[in-house]
Enzyme design. Structure first.
Site, PDB file in Angstrom:
ATOM      1  N   SER A 105       9.715 -13.596  14.907  1.00 50.72           N
ATOM      2  CA  SER A 105      10.750 -14.185  14.045  1.00 50.72           C
ATOM      3  C   SER A 105      10.080 -15.167  13.092  1.00 50.72           C
ATOM      4  O   SER A 105       8.873 -15.389  13.145  1.00 50.72           O
ATOM      5  CB  SER A 105      11.801 -14.909  14.892  1.00 50.72           C
ATOM      6  OG  SER A 105      11.241 -16.062  15.485  1.00 50.72           O
ATOM      7  N   LYS A 106      10.885 -15.761  12.231  1.00 52.69           N
ATOM      8  CA  LYS A 106      10.332 -16.649  11.204  1.00 52.69           C
ATOM      9  C   LYS A 106       9.691 -17.905  11.792  1.00 52.69           C
ATOM     10  O   LYS A 106       8.937 -18.581  11.104  1.00 52.69           O
ATOM     11  CB  LYS A 106      11.433 -17.026  10.209  1.00 52.69           C
ATOM     12  CG  LYS A 106      11.798 -15.847   9.311  1.00 52.69           C
ATOM     13  CD  LYS A 106      12.890 -16.174   8.319  1.00 52.69           C
ATOM     14  CE  LYS A 106      13.189 -14.957   7.452  1.00 52.69           C
ATOM     15  NZ  LYS A 106      14.330 -15.168   6.549  1.00 52.69           N
ATOM     16  N   ARG A 107       9.991 -18.203  13.039  1.00 55.98           N
ATOM     17  CA  ARG A 107       9.334 -19.383  13.645  1.00 55.98           C
ATOM     18  C   ARG A 107       7.860 -19.095  13.941  1.00 55.98           C
ATOM     19  O   ARG A 107       7.072 -20.013  14.108  1.00 55.98           O
ATOM     20  CB  ARG A 107      10.072 -19.825  14.910  1.00 55.98           C
ATOM     21  CG  ARG A 107       9.879 -18.932  16.114  1.00 55.98           C
ATOM     22  CD  ARG A 107      10.575 -19.478  17.357  1.00 55.98           C
ATOM     23  NE  ARG A 107      10.364 -18.609  18.496  1.00 55.98           N
ATOM     24  CZ  ARG A 107      11.073 -17.530  18.756  1.00 55.98           C
ATOM     25  NH1 ARG A 107      12.050 -17.176  17.929  1.00 55.98           N
ATOM     26  NH2 ARG A 107      10.824 -16.789  19.824  1.00 55.98           N
TER      27      ARG A 107
END
Length: 463
Positions: free
Chosen positions: A238-240
């Site tokens: 994910s974007k994290r």
């Protein structure tokens, strides 16, 4: 045997995810290995979240990275009548029924099941009521109540699902619109798909879709469920963790071939070979060798592979790929007096095209961004004196070539018994603003005598 046909079926609810590119790549390669067709369909029946700009991004991104379909993509939103006819066929065959259970009824049913320690699922209470279609009814598939479905998966082997664990899924909503599973099965049949290659998160959908196939009398398909793409913490990417859209990696200056190479290695390997191009994948990829465990996406691996792919470019190819990134800094590649020497000297300065372009700025632009840490470490009082001495020495070199410059710098270093960094780094900082550049004699040649002396003077004045 039927011609192999694979498909990539994204939903246009966001930009193309890097995990989606991996799925598209494996579908593309498998089709090409078997002289088959690679197709795309846009699963855009979610009217709330589906956007045309996302659809355009997905199709443009796939095309840009070389994964173009062999036929024009289809949109599910334009095929409603085909799905409704298929649902009607299932109903008329006795394999579906109308259900008028309200949301409140279903919620209470699930709560009661959970309280009794049972799996919450529709219990088939409308199955034998013989209800007619109305504005309050949904059409449900009459899933077999006993027996099992065996999914023969290329990657996972035989996966067994008990029919008793599968409830009667909805085929048509109360507004008459078809659901994902029905559309998926009908389109696979209509597009003559033979092989479904998708993420393992779809594995639990497969027995449901096989039941719909059986109800419609469709032929069985070949399945391969790929391991999920994970971040370094082994959780779904994910974007994290990192950028997740293809266009972000392209705009950062990663080569398409390196991106595909990295994605191909997520869950698949071939001995010690690391560097692959699409032609190599079509030759060497074997879907039977894809692992079951999740595959970790590591940006450092992408960085390394990108340097390998950059190194394999010809000088002209590299220059052409650098141009758009240099234009972002209003730099014209041809404005340097020896662009070929400059680019060949700087081609490994960074992992990415955007990084190389940024490293080239001091060679074109008058404004220098000094690295404060480098200044404090090397341009102290001693460093200023050294720089002043070297300016005098360099100004008296009339045949400005790498050999003469290296000899002069070496002589000064030996004469004053100084470590090499104490001599070289102040000049390097004066020229580029940082301690990173090609060998110092070459760097001075790339700047030329006048510009080199001018840069040294500017740093002396600044300090």
């Amino acid at each position: 045997m039927n011609k192999v046909v694979t498909r990539f079926a994204p939903s246009p609810t966001g930009t193309l995810h890097i995990g989606g590119v991996r799925t598209a790549l494996f579908n593309y390669v498998y089709a090409k290995q078997n002289n088959g067709l690679f197709l795309i369909r846009i699963e855009d029946t979610d009217k709330e979240r589906s956007k045309k700009e996302f659809e355009k991004n997905i199709l443009d991104s796939l095309s840009s990275i070389g994964l173009s379909p062999d036929e024009k993509p289809i949109n599910q939103s334009e095929r409603n009548n085909i799905y409704v006819k298929a649902a009607q066929k299932i109903y008329e065959s006795g394999n579906a029924y109308w259900c008028d259970c309200s949301k409140e009824t279903l919620d209470k049913m699930r709560k009661d099941q959970e309280a009794a320690g049972k799996k919450p699922m529709y219990d088939g209470r409308s199955r034998n009521l013989g209800l007619k279609q109305s504005e309050n009814t949904v059409l449900r598939l009459a899933t077999p109540e006993d027996g099992e479905i065996i999914v023969k998966d290329i990657i996972r082997g035989e996966v067994v699902f008990q029919n008793s664990e599968l409830d009667d899924l909805i085929l048509l909503r109360s507004d008459g619109s078809p659901t994902y599973h029905l559309c998926n099965v009908v389109d696979d049949y209509e597009q003559k798909v033979t092989t479904v290659i998708r993420g393992e998160d779809h594995l639990s959908n497969t027995p449901r879709q096989i039941h719909i196939q059986n109800a419609l009398g469709y032929p069985s398909l070949e399945y391969a469920h790929l391991p999920l793409v994970l971040g370094p913490d082994k959780k779904r990417l994910s974007k994290r963790h990192a950028a997740t859209s293809l266009e972000e990696y392209q705009s950062d200056g990663y080569l398409d071939s390196a991106i595909l190479n990295t994605l191909a290695r997520l869950g698949w390997s071939k001995g010690d070979q690391e560097v692959f191009y699409i032609k190599d994948l079509i030759k060497n990829f074997n879907i039977n060798d894809v692992q079951k465990a999740g595959a970790v996406f590591d940006v450092s691996k992408l960085d390394w592979l990108n340097t390998q792919h950059l190194a394999n470019l010809t000088l002209d190819e590299l220059k052409n790929k650098l141009r758009p990134y240099l234009e972002n800094f209003n730099i014209n590649l041809e404005d340097h007096f020896d662009e070929d020497l400059l680019i060949s000297s700087m081609r490994s300065s960074s992992n990415t095209l955007s990084g190389i372009a940024s490293d080239l700025k001091p060679y074109y632009l008058d404004e220098i961004e000094y690295d404060d840490k480098a200044i404090s470490k090397f341009v102290d009082d001693v460093g200023i004196n050294i720089l002043s001495d070297l300016k005098e020495i360099l100004s008296n070199i009339f045949d400005w070539n790498e050999k003469n410059l290296d000899i002069a710098l070496k002589n000064y270093q030996s004469e004053h018994e100084l470590p090499i960094p104490k001599v070289n780094q102040p000049i390097r900082i004066a020229l580029t603003g940082s301690t990173r550049s090609p060998s110092l004699g070459l760097t001075l040649v790339l700047f030329g005598k006048d510009k080199s002396l001018d840069r040294i003077s500017k740093l002396l004045i600044k300090n």
